[in-house]
Design a protein around this motif. Structure first.
Motif, mmCIF file in Angstrom:
data_model
loop_
_atom_site.group_PDB
_atom_site.id
_atom_site.type_symbol
_atom_site.label_atom_id
_atom_site.label_comp_id
_atom_site.label_asym_id
_atom_site.label_seq_id
_atom_site.Cartn_x
_atom_site.Cartn_y
_atom_site.Cartn_z
ATOM 1 N N LEU A 142 0.827 -1.206 0.000
ATOM 2 C CA LEU A 142 0.000 0.000 0.000
ATOM 3 C C LEU A 142 0.863 1.259 0.000
ATOM 4 O O LEU A 142 0.527 2.255 -0.631
ATOM 5 N N ALA A 143 1.989 1.202 0.710
ATOM 6 C CA ALA A 143 2.884 2.361 0.759
ATOM 7 C C ALA A 143 3.427 2.695 -0.623
ATOM 8 O O ALA A 143 3.613 3.869 -0.967
ATOM 9 N N GLU A 144 3.648 1.671 -1.421
ATOM 10 C CA GLU A 144 4.140 1.889 -2.786
ATOM 11 C C GLU A 144 3.091 2.610 -3.648
ATOM 12 O O GLU A 144 3.429 3.285 -4.617
ATOM 13 N N LYS A 165 0.924 7.733 13.290
ATOM 14 C CA LYS A 165 2.376 7.602 13.488
ATOM 15 C C LYS A 165 2.840 6.180 13.195
ATOM 16 O O LYS A 165 3.876 5.969 12.543
ATOM 17 N N ASN A 166 2.076 5.210 13.657
ATOM 18 C CA ASN A 166 2.458 3.811 13.476
ATOM 19 C C ASN A 166 2.387 3.398 12.006
ATOM 20 O O ASN A 166 3.296 2.759 11.482
ATOM 21 N N ILE A 167 1.306 3.803 11.327
ATOM 22 C CA ILE A 167 1.123 3.422 9.923
ATOM 23 C C ILE A 167 2.095 4.159 9.018
ATOM 24 O O ILE A 167 2.656 3.580 8.074
ATOM 25 N N ASP A 168 2.334 5.428 9.310
ATOM 26 C CA ASP A 168 3.215 6.225 8.453
ATOM 27 C C ASP A 168 4.681 5.838 8.569
ATOM 28 O O ASP A 168 5.521 6.380 7.846
ATOM 29 N N LYS A 169 4.998 4.898 9.459
ATOM 30 C CA LYS A 169 6.356 4.356 9.492
ATOM 31 C C LYS A 169 6.676 3.674 8.162
ATOM 32 O O LYS A 169 7.830 3.583 7.754
ATOM 33 N N PHE A 170 5.646 3.195 7.491
ATOM 34 C CA PHE A 170 5.846 2.506 6.215
ATOM 35 C C PHE A 170 5.933 3.480 5.047
ATOM 36 O O PHE A 170 6.326 3.102 3.951
ATOM 37 N N GLY A 171 5.566 4.735 5.288
ATOM 38 C CA GLY A 171 5.622 5.747 4.237
ATOM 39 C C GLY A 171 4.772 6.945 4.627
ATOM 40 O O GLY A 171 3.613 6.773 5.013
ATOM 41 N N ASP A 172 5.343 8.137 4.560
ATOM 42 C CA ASP A 172 4.592 9.343 4.912
ATOM 43 C C ASP A 172 3.326 9.461 4.079
ATOM 44 O O ASP A 172 3.358 9.325 2.854
ATOM 45 N N GLY A 173 2.217 9.709 4.759
ATOM 46 C CA GLY A 173 0.955 9.878 4.060
ATOM 47 C C GLY A 173 0.174 8.592 3.853
ATOM 48 O O GLY A 173 -0.926 8.609 3.293
ATOM 49 N N LEU A 174 0.729 7.460 4.331
ATOM 50 C CA LEU A 174 0.054 6.184 4.110
ATOM 51 C C LEU A 174 -1.290 6.124 4.833
ATOM 52 O O LEU A 174 -2.268 5.601 4.289
ATOM 53 N N ALA A 175 -1.351 6.657 6.047
ATOM 54 C CA ALA A 175 -2.602 6.596 6.818
ATOM 55 C C ALA A 175 -3.737 7.301 6.079
ATOM 56 O O ALA A 175 -4.859 6.789 6.002
ATOM 57 N N VAL A 176 -3.457 8.471 5.524
ATOM 58 C CA VAL A 176 -4.477 9.224 4.786
ATOM 59 C C VAL A 176 -4.902 8.455 3.540
ATOM 60 O O VAL A 176 -6.090 8.357 3.212
ATOM 61 N N PHE A 177 -3.920 7.909 2.847
ATOM 62 C CA PHE A 177 -4.222 7.136 1.633
ATOM 63 C C PHE A 177 -5.108 5.937 1.961
ATOM 64 O O PHE A 177 -6.099 5.668 1.256
ATOM 65 N N MET A 178 -4.772 5.215 3.037
ATOM 66 C CA MET A 178 -5.553 4.051 3.416
ATOM 67 C C MET A 178 -6.971 4.450 3.808
ATOM 68 O O MET A 178 -7.937 3.779 3.438
#
Length: 240
Positions: A166-168, A216-229
């Motif tokens: 998902l981060a990709e 904070k936990n989710i965005d460890k995989f990539g900045d903005g990932l939480a919003v995207f998810m």
């Protein structure tokens, strides 16, 4: 010390200190006739303890419960916090080694195994468990924990893989076919360890952004990932 002085000393905002007072977490020992909060040295020690708890992932509600418990022992709490921070430092050290190897791998200086790529990531403990129990009850959480234990390390690896996938995609349109396929895999995964309706799935996505701990936990995989998810989960729920 007045609230502004405490804020300047600790870096905690005045607004946050007011909030701590309002919820009864940190009530200043004195309030002047003019209404100014005055914090004692005892208050400052309590604030330090609160900040240590926050650093290791405790929600405010849980911290308040601990501090108000008749069995609470300040010295034991500091010792526990030190142990937790030491474990966190060790984990961060391992993650730094992992990212150093990743940099070498990206430069073509070495080749990493799939196992090495995820060394240091640890989701085996859940800082949100008590909050989940409060919201959804012990039975639902115990069922989820049993499912996680049943799947074990393989489940952990699958979760990390989905996050990285998902981060990709996080810079693409969350409504795209590729993004929806990836978030659909996340929905399937979650329902292996719990029971999520489409509405609940969309609500969980909102929490990823509304709660800074999740973000904070989710965005460890990539900045903005939480919003995207969140956005992708909302679209998925609407389409299915």
């Amino acid at each position: 010390m007045k609230v502004k002085e405490v804020a300047d000393l600790t870096g905690v905002s005045v607004r946050t200190l007011h909030h701590y007072d309002e919820i009864g977490l940190l009530v200043p020992d004195n309030v002047t006739e003019a209404g100014y909060r005055v914090y004692s040295d005892e208050n400052l020690t309590t604030l330090q303890q609160i900040l240590f708890f926050r650093e290791v992932g405790f929600p405010l509600k849980k911290i308040k419960e601990l501090l108000e418990s008749p069995s609470f022992n300040r010295l034991e709490a500091f010792e526990l916090q030190r142990d937790m921070l030491e474990a966190k430092r060790k984990q961060l050290g391992t993650m730094i080694e992992t990212i150093d190897k990743t940099l070498q791998s990206e430069r073509g200086e070495m080749t990493m195994t799939n196992e090495e790529k995820f060394k240091g990531f640890d989701f085996s403990s859940n800082p949100y468990e008590q909050e989940a129990r409060d919201r959804w009850g012990d039975e639902a959480v115990d069922k989820a924990n049993k499912n996680v234990a049943k799947f074990g390390k393989e489940t952990q690896e699958d979760m990390n893989r989905i996050y990285y996938n998902l981060a990709e995609l996080r810079h693409t349109d969350p409504a795209s076919a590729e993004a929806q396929a990836a978030i659909g895999e996340w929905y399937t995964f979650l329902n292996k360890i719990g029971d999520y309706s489409l509405e609940g799935f969309a609500g969980l996505g909102e929490m990823y952004v509304a709660d800074e701990r999740f973000t904070k936990n989710i965005d460890k995989f990539g900045d903005g990932l939480a919003v995207f998810m969140r956005d992708a989960m909302k679209v998925f729920a609407e389409r299915n």
